[in-house]
Design a protein around this motif. Structure first.
Motif, PDB file in Angstrom:
ATOM      1  N   ARG A 149       0.845  -1.248   0.141  1.00 16.58           N
ATOM      2  CA  ARG A 149       0.047  -0.165   0.061  1.00 16.58           C
ATOM      3  C   ARG A 149       0.857   1.336  -0.002  1.00 16.58           C
ATOM      4  NH1 ARG A 149      -3.157   3.745   2.732  1.00 16.58           N
ATOM      5  NH2 ARG A 149      -5.273   3.847   1.944  1.00 16.58           N
ATOM      6  N   GLU A 150       1.840   1.254   0.801  1.00 11.91           N
ATOM      7  CA  GLU A 150       2.699   2.407   0.956  1.00 11.91           C
ATOM      8  C   GLU A 150       3.437   2.573  -0.576  1.00 11.91           C
ATOM      9  OE1 GLU A 150       2.341   0.060   3.300  1.00 11.91           O
ATOM     10  OE2 GLU A 150       3.239   0.657   5.036  1.00 11.91           O
ATOM     11  N   VAL A 151       4.017   1.527  -1.023  1.00 10.41           N
ATOM     12  CA  VAL A 151       4.609   1.485  -2.177  1.00 10.41           C
ATOM     13  C   VAL A 151       3.720   2.297  -3.307  1.00 10.41           C
ATOM     14  CG1 VAL A 151       5.787   0.511  -4.144  1.00 10.41           C
ATOM     15  CG2 VAL A 151       6.303  -0.156  -1.705  1.00 10.41           C
ATOM     16  N   LEU A 152       2.468   1.769  -3.276  1.00  5.89           N
ATOM     17  CA  LEU A 152       1.635   2.113  -4.523  1.00  5.89           C
ATOM     18  C   LEU A 152       1.219   3.345  -4.371  1.00  5.89           C
ATOM     19  CD1 LEU A 152       1.278  -0.950  -5.174  1.00  5.89           C
ATOM     20  CD2 LEU A 152      -1.198  -0.297  -5.747  1.00  5.89           C
ATOM     21  N   THR A 153       1.074   4.086  -3.176  1.00  3.90           N
ATOM     22  CA  THR A 153       0.524   5.251  -2.967  1.00  3.90           C
ATOM     23  C   THR A 153       1.817   6.225  -3.168  1.00  3.90           C
ATOM     24  OG1 THR A 153       0.928   5.017  -0.606  1.00  3.90           O
ATOM     25  CG2 THR A 153      -1.563   4.896  -1.405  1.00  3.90           C
ATOM     26  N   ARG A 154       2.754   5.806  -2.718  1.00  6.97           N
ATOM     27  CA  ARG A 154       4.091   6.788  -2.930  1.00  6.97           C
ATOM     28  C   ARG A 154       4.510   6.888  -4.439  1.00  6.97           C
ATOM     29  NH1 ARG A 154       9.646   7.320  -3.248  1.00  6.97           N
ATOM     30  NH2 ARG A 154      10.333   8.886  -1.871  1.00  6.97           N
ATOM     31  N   TRP A 155       4.286   5.796  -5.219  1.00 10.15           N
ATOM     32  CA  TRP A 155       4.543   5.704  -6.657  1.00 10.15           C
ATOM     33  C   TRP A 155       3.287   6.955  -7.224  1.00 10.15           C
ATOM     34  CZ3 TRP A 155       1.386   4.441 -10.924  1.00 10.15           C
ATOM     35  CH2 TRP A 155       1.792   4.277 -12.035  1.00 10.15           C
ATOM     36  N   ARG A 156       2.087   6.453  -7.174  1.00  7.17           N
ATOM     37  CA  ARG A 156       1.127   7.444  -7.770  1.00  7.17           C
ATOM     38  C   ARG A 156       1.597   8.938  -7.317  1.00  7.17           C
ATOM     39  NH1 ARG A 156      -3.661   7.509  -3.936  1.00  7.17           N
ATOM     40  NH2 ARG A 156      -2.308   8.688  -2.452  1.00  7.17           N
ATOM     41  N   ASP A 157       1.797   9.188  -6.148  1.00 11.72           N
ATOM     42  CA  ASP A 157       2.311  10.727  -5.719  1.00 11.72           C
ATOM     43  C   ASP A 157       3.579  11.198  -6.423  1.00 11.72           C
ATOM     44  OD1 ASP A 157      -0.081  10.593  -4.335  1.00 11.72           O
ATOM     45  OD2 ASP A 157       1.093  10.392  -2.354  1.00 11.72           O
TER      46      ASP A 157
ATOM     47  N   ASP B  92      -7.167   6.507  -2.991  1.00 13.45           N
ATOM     48  CA  ASP B  92      -6.805   5.432  -1.985  1.00 13.45           C
ATOM     49  C   ASP B  92      -7.734   4.218  -2.402  1.00 13.45           C
ATOM     50  OD1 ASP B  92      -4.737   7.248  -1.292  1.00 13.45           O
ATOM     51  OD2 ASP B  92      -5.615   7.387   0.583  1.00 13.45           O
ATOM     52  N   GLU B  93      -9.018   4.626  -2.322  1.00 16.63           N
ATOM     53  CA  GLU B  93      -9.936   3.572  -2.305  1.00 16.63           C
ATOM     54  C   GLU B  93      -9.601   2.695  -3.811  1.00 16.63           C
ATOM     55  OE1 GLU B  93     -10.811   6.829  -2.415  1.00 16.63           O
ATOM     56  OE2 GLU B  93     -11.396   7.085  -0.457  1.00 16.63           O
ATOM     57  N   ALA B  94      -9.253   3.124  -4.713  1.00 19.82           N
ATOM     58  CA  ALA B  94      -8.960   2.202  -5.933  1.00 19.82           C
ATOM     59  C   ALA B  94      -7.826   1.405  -5.655  1.00 19.82           C
ATOM     60  CB  ALA B  94      -8.859   3.231  -7.042  1.00 19.82           C
ATOM     61  N   ILE B  95      -6.778   2.198  -4.981  1.00 21.34           N
ATOM     62  CA  ILE B  95      -5.539   1.295  -4.717  1.00 21.34           C
ATOM     63  C   ILE B  95      -5.947   0.217  -3.547  1.00 21.34           C
ATOM     64  CG2 ILE B  95      -3.367   1.233  -3.283  1.00 21.34           C
ATOM     65  CD1 ILE B  95      -2.989   3.958  -4.711  1.00 21.34           C
ATOM     66  N   ASP B  96      -6.720   0.394  -2.740  1.00 25.96           N
ATOM     67  CA  ASP B  96      -7.191  -0.684  -1.697  1.00 25.96           C
ATOM     68  C   ASP B  96      -8.051  -1.585  -2.321  1.00 25.96           C
ATOM     69  OD1 ASP B  96      -5.944   0.970   0.506  1.00 25.96           O
ATOM     70  OD2 ASP B  96      -7.726   1.740   0.956  1.00 25.96           O
ATOM     71  N   THR B  97      -8.728  -1.200  -3.217  1.00 29.91           N
ATOM     72  CA  THR B  97      -9.505  -2.101  -3.970  1.00 29.91           C
ATOM     73  C   THR B  97      -8.570  -3.074  -4.824  1.00 29.91           C
ATOM     74  OG1 THR B  97     -11.274  -0.800  -4.114  1.00 29.91           O
ATOM     75  CG2 THR B  97     -11.632  -2.617  -5.429  1.00 29.91           C
ATOM     76  N   LEU B  98      -7.753  -2.588  -5.408  1.00 29.34           N
ATOM     77  CA  LEU B  98      -6.744  -3.541  -6.200  1.00 29.34           C
ATOM     78  C   LEU B  98      -5.818  -4.425  -5.336  1.00 29.34           C
ATOM     79  CD1 LEU B  98      -5.261  -4.149  -9.117  1.00 29.34           C
ATOM     80  CD2 LEU B  98      -3.684  -2.303  -8.522  1.00 29.34           C
ATOM     81  N   LEU B  99      -5.694  -3.818  -4.160  1.00 27.38           N
ATOM     82  CA  LEU B  99      -4.755  -4.822  -3.177  1.00 27.38           C
ATOM     83  C   LEU B  99      -5.684  -6.040  -2.854  1.00 27.38           C
ATOM     84  CD1 LEU B  99      -2.931  -1.997  -1.412  1.00 27.38           C
ATOM     85  CD2 LEU B  99      -2.025  -3.795  -2.818  1.00 27.38           C
ATOM     86  N   ALA B 100      -7.137  -5.379  -2.538  1.00 28.88           N
ATOM     87  CA  ALA B 100      -7.895  -6.816  -2.036  1.00 28.88           C
ATOM     88  C   ALA B 100      -8.249  -7.629  -3.177  1.00 28.88           C
ATOM     89  CB  ALA B 100      -9.226  -6.147  -1.691  1.00 28.88           C
ATOM     90  N   THR B 101      -8.130  -7.251  -4.536  1.00 30.85           N
ATOM     91  CA  THR B 101      -8.211  -8.249  -5.477  1.00 30.85           C
ATOM     92  C   THR B 101      -7.165  -9.177  -5.728  1.00 30.85           C
ATOM     93  OG1 THR B 101      -9.490  -6.589  -6.782  1.00 30.85           O
ATOM     94  CG2 THR B 101      -8.272  -8.062  -8.261  1.00 30.85           C
ATOM     95  N   MET B 102      -5.712  -8.670  -5.388  1.00 32.33           N
ATOM     96  CA  MET B 102      -4.586  -9.305  -5.540  1.00 32.33           C
ATOM     97  C   MET B 102      -4.164 -10.122  -4.293  1.00 32.33           C
ATOM     98  SD  MET B 102      -3.442  -8.635  -8.622  1.00 32.33           S
ATOM     99  CE  MET B 102      -2.002  -9.463  -8.437  1.00 32.33           C
ATOM    100  N   THR B 103      -5.077 -10.037  -3.317  1.00 39.68           N
ATOM    101  CA  THR B 103      -4.864 -10.743  -2.206  1.00 39.68           C
ATOM    102  C   THR B 103      -5.608 -12.228  -2.159  1.00 39.68           C
ATOM    103  OG1 THR B 103      -4.638  -8.838  -0.872  1.00 39.68           O
ATOM    104  CG2 THR B 103      -4.968 -10.806   0.327  1.00 39.68           C
TER     105      THR B 103
END
Ligand SMILES: Cc1cc2nc3c(=O)[nH]c(=O)nc-3n(C[C@H](O)[C@H](O)[C@H](O)COP(=O)(O)OP(=O)(O)OC[C@H]3O[C@@H](n4cnc5c(N)ncnc54)[C@H](O)[C@@H]3O)c2cc1C
Length: 472
Positions: free
Chosen positions: A235-243, A341-352
């Protein structure tokens, strides 16, 4: 409409049929059906999940062979599919004539004018190597194993895309066999409507491109690679990359991805059976500036593995490390304008994966687009299918055919859960199988789709080229 089903009965020995014998007499390459040795080799492609069984395959040795095969199909009212490498299979072509272009591998580099002329069957590797000898590069994608022409007809988004645009933006001309079997040349000044339509609308739809001329760009050593972080900080990596990419220079084309490496011998030991979040990309500006950008990541959090560094662009395959052995796979795609953030969380849930279960979706990669990709979109046929900011590709393997339904279900559910965040347009090159037909129209604005359909109706009024993008 005539069918050639009678030629597909699996009986031993070479086909002898007066109709096919006439075709064979006009073709210097091969004409094969299910009865002939060579049928499996001629139809097989990179993606083994798609079992394509055309009625007749013309393995063209020349452009003239392509024209003969297409004319034969026209005379008999048969559908036509096109195959170079089989990386991007479309709808199942049973009963159709398949034009196999894989032997049309001529490549000519003109370093003075920075132009490459590329045959329909050439892979990017055959262009990149000779072009790099002159410090030049084509706009190839993540692997040199993909066919240059098929990739370009669907757009073509690679590691230089934010700087120079899609591969289709860098085309100068196409040689095309139209659905009635006419061989013509098209460019910005010769039959310009056809030229426009081919660039982002032409994969398997408007005839068979037998060769193309493209621009080459002065690129030699880039700063490129991968940072592999533990999946626990995804999550930290994805949000950091987006920013991080929000104000990225066009010299940087990058992606962030999640990869579940399967526990199989083919996967190198440190990755086997493990999951990572990966920051990947290519900086084509001054090398020290690229190093500075990636140093900031290294200082933020030391990666477990770090392959970023100066890389001769000739070795661009090392960036994505795509597989080169044919394998059964399924993939799908979506575009995002923003990544809340919600899109990132949804993607992470999908990949879990579910507890105790192996993951069904093995890989997710979000590529940063924008830059020249978006800037040149309004002039391109597939304007909507390239103007988002973030491009998601989801990938699954289908090691056993009986897993196909479960894998298809997992990819469908992933798309459904991400639906509130996506633009609804598709990136054409990431569509395969039925999706190449059913979702292609979303890549075009209504005006462009109407314009494309006018070209299609003129060239192929009966929609016999219906195994590529579904645009009719
Ligand atoms: C491992 C891998 C990595 C990839 N990386 C990228 C990437 O980085 N960027 C990107 O944009 N795409 C990428 N792709 C997608 C790829 O660009 C598409 O699958 C493309 O369609 C492959 O073209 P091909 O000719 O190699 O494959 P083929 O399956 O042979 O052809 C694909 C389709 O193009 C049409 N076609 C092919 N040749 C012709 C022709 N001469 N005339 C008319 N129609 C033709 C046919 O309809 C055919 O179904 C990747 C795919 C894979 C499997």
């Amino acid at each position: 409409m005539t069918t050639l089903d009678e030629f597909t009965q699996p009986t031993a020995g070479p086909t002898s049929d007066p109709t096919l014998d006439t075709l064979r007499a006009h073709v210097t390459g091969q004409v094969v059906t299910e009865r002939d040795a060579g049928y499996d080799a001629a139809r097989a492609g990179f993606n083994l999940h798609f079992d394509q069984r055309p009625a007749v395959i013309v393995v063209a040795a020349t452009s003239q062979d392509v024209a003969e095969g297409v004319r034969f199909a026209a005379e008999h009212g048969l559908r036509v599919s096109v195959r170079a490498t089989g990386h991007g299979p479309g709808r199942e072509p049973s009963g159709a004539v398949m034009i196999n272009t894989s032997a049309l591998t001529d490549v000519h580099i003109d370093p003075e004018h920075r132009i490459a002329t590329i045959g329909a069957g050439a892979k990017w590797g055959a262009v990149l190597g000779p072009a790099q000898e002159h410090g030049l590069a084509p706009l190839l994608g993540s692997t040199t194993d993909v066919g240059a022409v098929g990739y370009t007809l669907g757009g073509g988004m690679g590691w230089l895309a934010r700087r120079y645009g899609l591969a289709s933006d860098a085309t100068r001309s196409f040689e095309l066999v139209t659905p009635d079997g006419t061989l013509l040349r098209t460019s910005a000044t010769e039959l310009p409507e056809i030229f426009w339509a081919l660039k982002g609308g032409g994969a398997g739809t408007l005839g068979v491109v037998t060769s193309m001329e493209i621009d080459l760009f002065p690129v030699d050593t880039v700063y490129a690679g991968n940072l592999f972080y533990p999946i626990e900080i995804a999550r930290e990596v994805l949000t950091r990359w987006r920013d991080w990419v929000a104000d990225a220079d066009r010299n940087l084309t990058s992606s962030v991805g999640i990869m579940h490496f399967p526990p199989i011998d083919l996967v190198p030991e440190p990755f086997r059976g493990r999951s990572f979040v990966i920051v990947r990309g290519c900086w084509s500006g001054a090398l020290d500036e690229g190093a500075e950008l990636i140093d900031a990541w290294r200082q933020w959090h030391a990666p477990e593995f770090d392959t970023w560094g100066p890389l001769p662009f000739a070795a661009a395959d090392a960036i994505s490390m795509d597989p080169t052995d044919p394998a059964p796979a399924l993939a799908t795609t979506e575009w995002f304008d923003t990544l809340p953030d919600e899109a990132i969380d949804t993607l992470l849930a999908t990949m879990t994966p579910a507890p105790g279960q192996p993951p069904l979706v093995l890989g997710a990669e979000i590529r940063h687009a924008g830059g020249a990709i978006a800037e040149y979109a309004s002039a391109a046929a597939n304007d909507l299918g390239r103007s988002g900011e973030f491009l998601l590709g989801l990938l699954s393997m289908v090691p056993e055919p009986q897993l196909a339904l479960a894998v298809e279900g997992a990819l469908r559910e992933a798309r459904e859960s991400l639906a509130p965040f996506v633009t609804g347009a598709a990136y054409l090159n990431f569509l395969e199988g039925e999706e190449r037909s059913s979702r292609a129209v979303t890549a075009y604005s209504p005006e462009n789709l109407a314009r494309l359909r006018r070209v299609k109706a003129t060239l192929d009024p009966d929609n016999r080229f219906c195994h590529g993008f579904g645009i009719a």
